[in-house]
Enzyme design. Structure first.
Site, mmCIF file in Angstrom:
data_model
loop_
_atom_site.group_PDB
_atom_site.id
_atom_site.type_symbol
_atom_site.label_atom_id
_atom_site.label_comp_id
_atom_site.label_asym_id
_atom_site.label_seq_id
_atom_site.Cartn_x
_atom_site.Cartn_y
_atom_site.Cartn_z
ATOM 1 N N GLY A 1 6.709 3.420 3.815
ATOM 2 C CA GLY A 1 7.442 2.305 3.205
ATOM 3 C C GLY A 1 8.896 2.327 3.625
ATOM 4 O O GLY A 1 9.421 3.382 3.996
ATOM 5 N N MET A 2 9.522 1.161 3.580
ATOM 6 C CA MET A 2 10.933 1.079 3.968
ATOM 7 C C MET A 2 11.834 1.697 2.891
ATOM 8 O O MET A 2 13.014 1.916 3.125
ATOM 9 C CB MET A 2 11.324 -0.366 4.233
ATOM 10 C CG MET A 2 10.548 -1.004 5.367
ATOM 11 S SD MET A 2 10.715 -0.091 6.905
ATOM 12 C CE MET A 2 12.318 -0.673 7.407
ATOM 13 N N GLU B 1 11.167 4.498 -3.313
ATOM 14 C CA GLU B 1 10.308 3.391 -3.734
ATOM 15 C C GLU B 1 9.142 3.201 -2.771
ATOM 16 O O GLU B 1 8.410 2.231 -2.853
ATOM 17 C CB GLU B 1 11.120 2.095 -3.891
ATOM 18 C CG GLU B 1 12.108 2.167 -5.042
ATOM 19 C CD GLU B 1 12.685 0.825 -5.442
ATOM 20 O OE1 GLU B 1 11.994 -0.191 -5.338
ATOM 21 O OE2 GLU B 1 13.862 0.816 -5.857
ATOM 22 N N GLY C 1 1.193 -5.309 6.439
ATOM 23 C CA GLY C 1 1.835 -4.082 6.884
ATOM 24 C C GLY C 1 0.767 -3.087 7.305
ATOM 25 O O GLY C 1 0.576 -2.809 8.491
ATOM 26 N N ASN C 2 0.036 -2.604 6.322
ATOM 27 C CA ASN C 2 -0.997 -1.600 6.547
ATOM 28 C C ASN C 2 -1.997 -2.009 7.638
ATOM 29 O O ASN C 2 -2.337 -1.223 8.516
ATOM 30 C CB ASN C 2 -1.711 -1.382 5.204
ATOM 31 C CG ASN C 2 -2.635 -0.203 5.202
ATOM 32 O OD1 ASN C 2 -3.496 -0.101 6.071
ATOM 33 N ND2 ASN C 2 -2.474 0.701 4.253
ATOM 34 N N ASP D 1 2.551 -11.348 0.343
ATOM 35 C CA ASP D 1 2.996 -10.094 0.971
ATOM 36 C C ASP D 1 2.759 -8.883 0.065
ATOM 37 O O ASP D 1 3.247 -8.843 -1.059
ATOM 38 C CB ASP D 1 4.495 -10.220 1.291
ATOM 39 C CG ASP D 1 5.070 -8.951 1.885
ATOM 40 O OD1 ASP D 1 4.307 -8.160 2.470
ATOM 41 O OD2 ASP D 1 6.299 -8.752 1.767
ATOM 42 N N TYR E 1 2.302 5.819 8.691
ATOM 43 C CA TYR E 1 2.805 4.562 8.098
ATOM 44 C C TYR E 1 3.643 4.926 6.881
ATOM 45 O O TYR E 1 3.212 5.732 6.055
ATOM 46 C CB TYR E 1 1.590 3.715 7.686
ATOM 47 C CG TYR E 1 1.913 2.382 7.007
ATOM 48 C CD1 TYR E 1 2.933 1.561 7.473
ATOM 49 C CD2 TYR E 1 1.169 1.947 5.911
ATOM 50 C CE1 TYR E 1 3.205 0.340 6.862
ATOM 51 C CE2 TYR E 1 1.428 0.722 5.294
ATOM 52 C CZ TYR E 1 2.451 -0.069 5.778
ATOM 53 O OH TYR E 1 2.723 -1.273 5.178
ATOM 54 N N CYS F 1 3.851 1.344 -1.456
ATOM 55 C CA CYS F 1 4.904 1.011 -2.413
ATOM 56 C C CYS F 1 4.699 1.739 -3.731
ATOM 57 O O CYS F 1 3.593 1.747 -4.265
ATOM 58 C CB CYS F 1 4.851 -0.493 -2.641
ATOM 59 S SG CYS F 1 6.005 -1.041 -3.869
ATOM 60 N N SER G 1 0.815 -1.213 0.000
ATOM 61 C CA SER G 1 0.000 0.000 0.000
ATOM 62 C C SER G 1 0.852 1.268 0.000
ATOM 63 O O SER G 1 0.406 2.316 -0.453
ATOM 64 C CB SER G 1 -0.928 -0.010 1.212
ATOM 65 O OG SER G 1 -0.174 -0.054 2.407
ATOM 66 N N ARG H 1 18.076 -2.500 0.985
ATOM 67 C CA ARG H 1 16.817 -3.143 0.599
ATOM 68 C C ARG H 1 16.475 -2.798 -0.861
ATOM 69 O O ARG H 1 15.773 -3.506 -1.533
ATOM 70 C CB ARG H 1 15.683 -2.674 1.520
ATOM 71 C CG ARG H 1 14.484 -3.592 1.482
ATOM 72 C CD ARG H 1 13.438 -3.183 2.507
ATOM 73 N NE ARG H 1 12.425 -4.212 2.630
ATOM 74 C CZ ARG H 1 11.440 -4.378 1.750
ATOM 75 N NH1 ARG H 1 11.325 -3.588 0.718
ATOM 76 N NH2 ARG H 1 10.571 -5.364 1.905
HETATM 77 P P1 IMP Z 1 0.920 -3.516 2.809
HETATM 78 O O1 IMP Z 1 0.474 -4.597 3.740
HETATM 79 O O2 IMP Z 1 0.076 -3.403 1.567
HETATM 80 O O3 IMP Z 1 1.059 -2.186 3.492
HETATM 81 O O4 IMP Z 1 2.365 -3.940 2.255
HETATM 82 C C1 IMP Z 1 3.455 -4.186 3.123
HETATM 83 C C2 IMP Z 1 4.617 -4.768 2.336
HETATM 84 O O5 IMP Z 1 5.142 -3.821 1.397
HETATM 85 C C3 IMP Z 1 5.819 -5.132 3.183
HETATM 86 O O6 IMP Z 1 5.667 -6.377 3.847
HETATM 87 C C4 IMP Z 1 6.960 -5.151 2.168
HETATM 88 O O7 IMP Z 1 7.040 -6.363 1.461
HETATM 89 C C5 IMP Z 1 6.555 -4.073 1.188
HETATM 90 N N1 IMP Z 1 7.249 -2.795 1.404
HETATM 91 C C6 IMP Z 1 7.614 -2.217 2.569
HETATM 92 N N2 IMP Z 1 8.151 -0.998 2.341
HETATM 93 C C7 IMP Z 1 8.137 -0.800 1.017
HETATM 94 C C8 IMP Z 1 8.572 0.271 0.169
HETATM 95 O O8 IMP Z 1 9.034 1.334 0.589
HETATM 96 N N3 IMP Z 1 8.423 0.069 -1.167
HETATM 97 C C9 IMP Z 1 7.904 -1.075 -1.682
HETATM 98 N N4 IMP Z 1 7.449 -2.093 -0.917
HETATM 99 C C10 IMP Z 1 7.575 -1.957 0.415
#
Ligand code: IMP
Length: 368
Positions: free
Chosen positions: A284-285, A311, A258-259, A235, A282, A198, A196, A299
């Site tokens: 992204g890394m 990214e 994550g979210n 993931d 929240y 990314c 989310s 990363r």
């Molecule tokens: P979410 O649950 O949709 O928020 O996605 C979380 C996942 O996004 C994480 O477990 C990582 O695999 C990935 N992620 C984390 N930080 C970043 C970023 O900065 N860019 C792209 N993917 C990321």
């Protein structure tokens, strides 16, 4: 086996969670009788939920609450090795309250917890290997010669099975298993560009949404007859319980969130108020905010001298409640799906789930 279309005259059809539906199936039990437990490298989880190793998602507090509620937390690596070890130790020292029958425990009866590592940082892996229950490689695209070589070194130095990822294609899974060895892989984590926060796919045009990535991993593991031995973790981009159900139906055994966990009170993200309502920060890394600490730089792609392409982004998400509330909601909703399709447990999800792709006409007719 046809792996993936390389040519424009034979493109593979990509779909996102929003386009999918599960067909109802013959049910022989009620949602309350459904079993959502799953085993990850010998650790029994009551729910197939793993938290993302991100510095706005998983530190000790969230990992403790998640393990108490049947899930599994993975401590992030945007910190020093000492800080990561300290966070793991805090989880291990936690005294499980009487009656914590949902708690996910290690062999010594302590709460279970994982930790993220870089395949290029053997020292961190060694420092954490005996302290935590499972190591997760935490990189944007694992299908990379240096990262696979690094992981082999980590396996050798720690003597531990590793969760590898992230991968996006069947080719990547087959190649990684061939190089690293099936006996050294605890799980494969699938999905690239779908998170989310990314923007990897917007920037680079490269990606494999976890719905597609999971299906690719299932193809590869079925081909090797390893689908029952190496679990798939979906993931990135999981926002609703139905996305969890689709992932499990496509072949995953667990989902990484994550979210959905960043929005919990126990996540480390800052709590802010907007228009009188509470939100969590929240990011992204691969966002500028996470990179400020300069500890997760490997990363993502490196151009030397610290030059980086963003990214990830930062967002504010509404605070939902405690980890226990969120896990309870997700678990109950997953049970409803399992009840409708007639899957008594997570393994049966893969067997009985019939997933269809909605057409544009169905969307217009009001299928949501
Ligand atoms: P979410 O649950 O949709 O928020 O996605 C979380 C996942 O996004 C994480 O477990 C990582 O695999 C990935 N992620 C984390 N930080 C970043 C970023 O900065 N860019 C792209 N993917 C990321």
């Amino acid at each position: 086996m046809e792996i993936i279309g390389h040519r424009l005259d034979n493109p593979r059809r990509l779909y996102s969670f929003g386009e999918l539906l599960l067909l109802p199936g013959y049910a022989t039990m009620s949602p309350r009788e459904v079993d959502t437990s799953v085993v990850l490298d010998g650790i029994k989880l009551g729910n197939p939920f793993v938290s993302s190793p991100m510095d706005t998602v998983t530190e000790s507090d969230l990992a403790i609450e998640l393990a108490l509620n049947g899930g599994f937390g993975v401590i992030h690596r945007n910190c020093t090795v000492e800080q990561a070890v300290e966070m793991v130790e805090k989880v291990k020292k936690f005294r499980i309250p009487e009656g914590g029958e949902k708690a996910v425990k290690d062999a010594r009866g302590r709460l279970a917890v994982g930790a993220a590592i870089s395949p290029l940082d053997v020292d961190r892996a060694v420092a954490l290997a005996d302290k935590c229950d499972l190591l997760f490689t935490d990189v944007a695209s694992f299908h990379n010669a240096k990262l696979i070589e690094g992981t082999k070194k980590v396996v050798k130095a720690t003597g531990r099975k590793i969760v590898i990822g992230n991968l996006g294609t069947a080719e990547g899974v087959l190649h990684s298993i061939k190089e690293i060895g099936k006996e050294n892989i605890a799980a494969v984590k699938m999905g690239m560009g779908g998170g989310s926060i990314c923007i990897t796919s917007d920037v680079s045009g490269v990606g494999s949404p976890c719905s597609f990535g999971v299906e690719q991993a299932a193809l590869a593991l079925r081909e090797l007859d390893l689908l029952d031995q190496i679990p798939i973790i979906a993931d990135g981009g999981i926002r609703h319980s139905r996305d969890i159900a689709f992932s499990l139906g496509l072949g995953a055994s667990l989902v990484m969130l994550g979210n959905l966990f960043a929005r919990c009170e126990e996540s480390p993200g800052e709590k802010i108020m907007k228009d009188g309502k509470p939100y969590k920060v929240y990011w992204g890394m691969g966002s500028a905010e996470a990179r400020k600490k300069r500890l997760v730089l490997d990363r993502y792609q490196d151009f030397g001298k610290g030059k980086k392409v963003d990214e990830g982004i930062k967002m504010h998400i509404p605070l939902e409640g405690k980890v226990s509330d969120v896990v309870e909601r997700l678990s109950a909703e997953l049970r409803v799906t399992m009840g409708y399709i007639g899957a008594r447990n997570i393994r049966e999800m893969k067997e009985v789930a019939q997933i269809v792709v909605k057409t544009a006409a169905e969307e217009k007719a009001g299928v949501k």
